[in-house]
Design a protein around this motif. Sequence first.
Motif, mmCIF file in Angstrom:
data_model
loop_
_atom_site.group_PDB
_atom_site.id
_atom_site.type_symbol
_atom_site.label_atom_id
_atom_site.label_comp_id
_atom_site.label_asym_id
_atom_site.label_seq_id
_atom_site.Cartn_x
_atom_site.Cartn_y
_atom_site.Cartn_z
ATOM 1 N N SER A 67 0.824 -1.219 0.000
ATOM 2 C CA SER A 67 0.000 0.000 0.000
ATOM 3 C C SER A 67 0.855 1.264 0.000
ATOM 4 N N GLU A 68 2.142 1.150 0.375
ATOM 5 C CA GLU A 68 3.024 2.313 0.436
ATOM 6 C C GLU A 68 3.885 2.423 -0.822
ATOM 7 N N PHE A 69 3.489 1.687 -1.855
ATOM 8 C CA PHE A 69 4.232 1.736 -3.124
ATOM 9 C C PHE A 69 4.253 3.166 -3.644
ATOM 10 N N ASP A 70 5.431 3.624 -4.087
ATOM 11 C CA ASP A 70 5.596 5.002 -4.553
ATOM 12 C C ASP A 70 4.582 5.333 -5.655
ATOM 13 N N PRO A 71 3.733 6.363 -5.450
ATOM 14 C CA PRO A 71 2.669 6.673 -6.421
ATOM 15 C C PRO A 71 3.190 6.978 -7.822
ATOM 16 N N SER A 72 4.296 7.712 -7.916
ATOM 17 C CA SER A 72 4.818 8.065 -9.244
ATOM 18 C C SER A 72 5.317 6.823 -9.977
ATOM 19 N N ARG A 73 5.972 5.918 -9.241
ATOM 20 C CA ARG A 73 6.435 4.681 -9.859
ATOM 21 C C ARG A 73 5.248 3.804 -10.242
ATOM 22 N N ARG A 74 4.224 3.801 -9.391
ATOM 23 C CA ARG A 74 3.022 3.026 -9.696
ATOM 24 C C ARG A 74 2.388 3.513 -10.989
ATOM 25 N N ASN A 75 2.284 4.826 -11.136
ATOM 26 C CA ASN A 75 1.681 5.381 -12.345
ATOM 27 C C ASN A 75 2.501 5.058 -13.585
ATOM 28 N N ARG A 76 3.831 5.069 -13.458
ATOM 29 C CA ARG A 76 4.687 4.725 -14.601
ATOM 30 C C ARG A 76 4.481 3.266 -15.013
ATOM 31 N N LEU A 77 4.403 2.388 -14.010
ATOM 32 C CA LEU A 77 4.194 0.976 -14.316
ATOM 33 C C LEU A 77 2.818 0.735 -14.938
ATOM 34 N N GLU A 78 1.803 1.432 -14.424
ATOM 35 C CA GLU A 78 0.461 1.275 -14.969
ATOM 36 C C GLU A 78 0.398 1.782 -16.402
ATOM 37 N N GLY A 134 -6.650 0.304 -29.995
ATOM 38 C CA GLY A 134 -5.278 0.270 -29.481
ATOM 39 C C GLY A 134 -4.649 1.647 -29.436
ATOM 40 N N ILE A 135 -4.856 2.430 -30.498
ATOM 41 C CA ILE A 135 -4.305 3.793 -30.535
ATOM 42 C C ILE A 135 -4.918 4.644 -29.423
ATOM 43 N N ALA A 136 -6.220 4.495 -29.199
ATOM 44 C CA ALA A 136 -6.884 5.249 -28.128
ATOM 45 C C ALA A 136 -6.296 4.887 -26.765
ATOM 46 N N THR A 137 -6.027 3.604 -26.544
ATOM 47 C CA THR A 137 -5.449 3.163 -25.272
ATOM 48 C C THR A 137 -4.045 3.720 -25.089
ATOM 49 N N ILE A 138 -3.253 3.728 -26.149
ATOM 50 C CA ILE A 138 -1.893 4.278 -26.083
ATOM 51 C C ILE A 138 -1.935 5.771 -25.798
ATOM 52 N N ARG A 139 -2.860 6.468 -26.425
ATOM 53 C CA ARG A 139 -2.979 7.921 -26.191
ATOM 54 C C ARG A 139 -3.347 8.208 -24.743
ATOM 55 N N GLU A 140 -4.251 7.410 -24.188
ATOM 56 C CA GLU A 140 -4.627 7.592 -22.787
ATOM 57 C C GLU A 140 -3.424 7.401 -21.872
ATOM 58 N N SER A 141 -2.585 6.425 -22.218
ATOM 59 C CA SER A 141 -1.383 6.188 -21.416
ATOM 60 C C SER A 141 -0.425 7.364 -21.505
ATOM 61 N N HIS A 142 -0.245 7.914 -22.711
ATOM 62 C CA HIS A 142 0.651 9.056 -22.893
ATOM 63 C C HIS A 142 0.106 10.313 -22.223
ATOM 64 N N ASN A 143 -1.223 10.401 -22.106
ATOM 65 C CA ASN A 143 -1.832 11.561 -21.456
ATOM 66 C C ASN A 143 -1.647 11.522 -19.944
ATOM 67 N N GLY A 144 -1.143 10.374 -19.456
ATOM 68 C CA GLY A 144 -0.836 10.275 -18.035
ATOM 69 C C GLY A 144 -2.030 10.136 -17.143
ATOM 70 N N LYS A 145 -3.087 9.467 -17.627
ATOM 71 C CA LYS A 145 -4.261 9.265 -16.798
ATOM 72 C C LYS A 145 -3.879 8.422 -15.597
ATOM 73 N N SER A 146 -4.335 8.833 -14.451
ATOM 74 C CA SER A 146 -3.903 8.204 -13.206
ATOM 75 C C SER A 146 -5.025 7.514 -12.503
ATOM 76 N N SER A 147 -4.653 6.547 -11.659
ATOM 77 C CA SER A 147 -5.643 5.857 -10.853
ATOM 78 C C SER A 147 -5.544 6.270 -9.394
ATOM 79 N N MET A 148 -4.858 7.388 -9.123
ATOM 80 C CA MET A 148 -4.714 7.847 -7.762
ATOM 81 C C MET A 148 -6.062 8.319 -7.235
ATOM 82 N N PRO A 149 -6.291 8.202 -5.900
ATOM 83 C CA PRO A 149 -7.566 8.603 -5.321
ATOM 84 C C PRO A 149 -7.902 10.047 -5.672
ATOM 85 N N GLY A 150 -9.185 10.255 -6.004
ATOM 86 C CA GLY A 150 -9.645 11.596 -6.308
ATOM 87 C C GLY A 150 -9.523 11.942 -7.761
#
Length: 212
Positions: A64-75, A193-209
Amino acid sequence: MKQKSGERTLLASVLLSSPGPLVLGIALFFGRSSTQLADFVRRTAELAAIIVSWAVFRIVHKNSEFDPSRRNRLERASNLCVGAAMCISGAAMIYIAVFTPGTEKGNVIPALVIALLGVITNTWFWFRYQRLNREKPNAILSAQSSLYRAKSFVDTCVVTALSCVTIFPGTPAANYVDLFGSVIVAAYLIITGIATIRESHNGKSSMPGQTL
């Protein structure tokens, strides 16, 4: 609890997707329609992407204490794999459809059965991931929802094409449906697939809020 549900669903996706490429690979010795061959390539690429998603989800949520920035990069990296898998699958389908037209189709029943089962299971996973992501937004679950929506649509098209090949073997109509089915499915996969890649490049996050 939701994290456990997400991990279990991803693991179930891996286990249920694993037999597809194996069965279709064996089936290629007996039938060689463009749709069947392309479906084999598609399922293999998608299985690899699902395994990566499951592994990343397990890693980032194990602590649960996994670094948020690293988590977002991996996701984001995981979702890039999903998008790339769809694009590769679509490109392979177009290549196979264009360069192997009018070949002897053979027995496509095994591939048809796999596709029928795929329509059922992939639709269930699509709604399952959609519900899990709605309850607790997560980049990986969102990408899996998009992937399984595409898989459901693709399997429906594959069933249609292979049914025509089975019912009207060796006819021009079967050849055209086989080719048309491959191209339509390929286009949908590439666009998704292109839409999914674009979402990843846009940096969409799963962080709370934050929403996906």
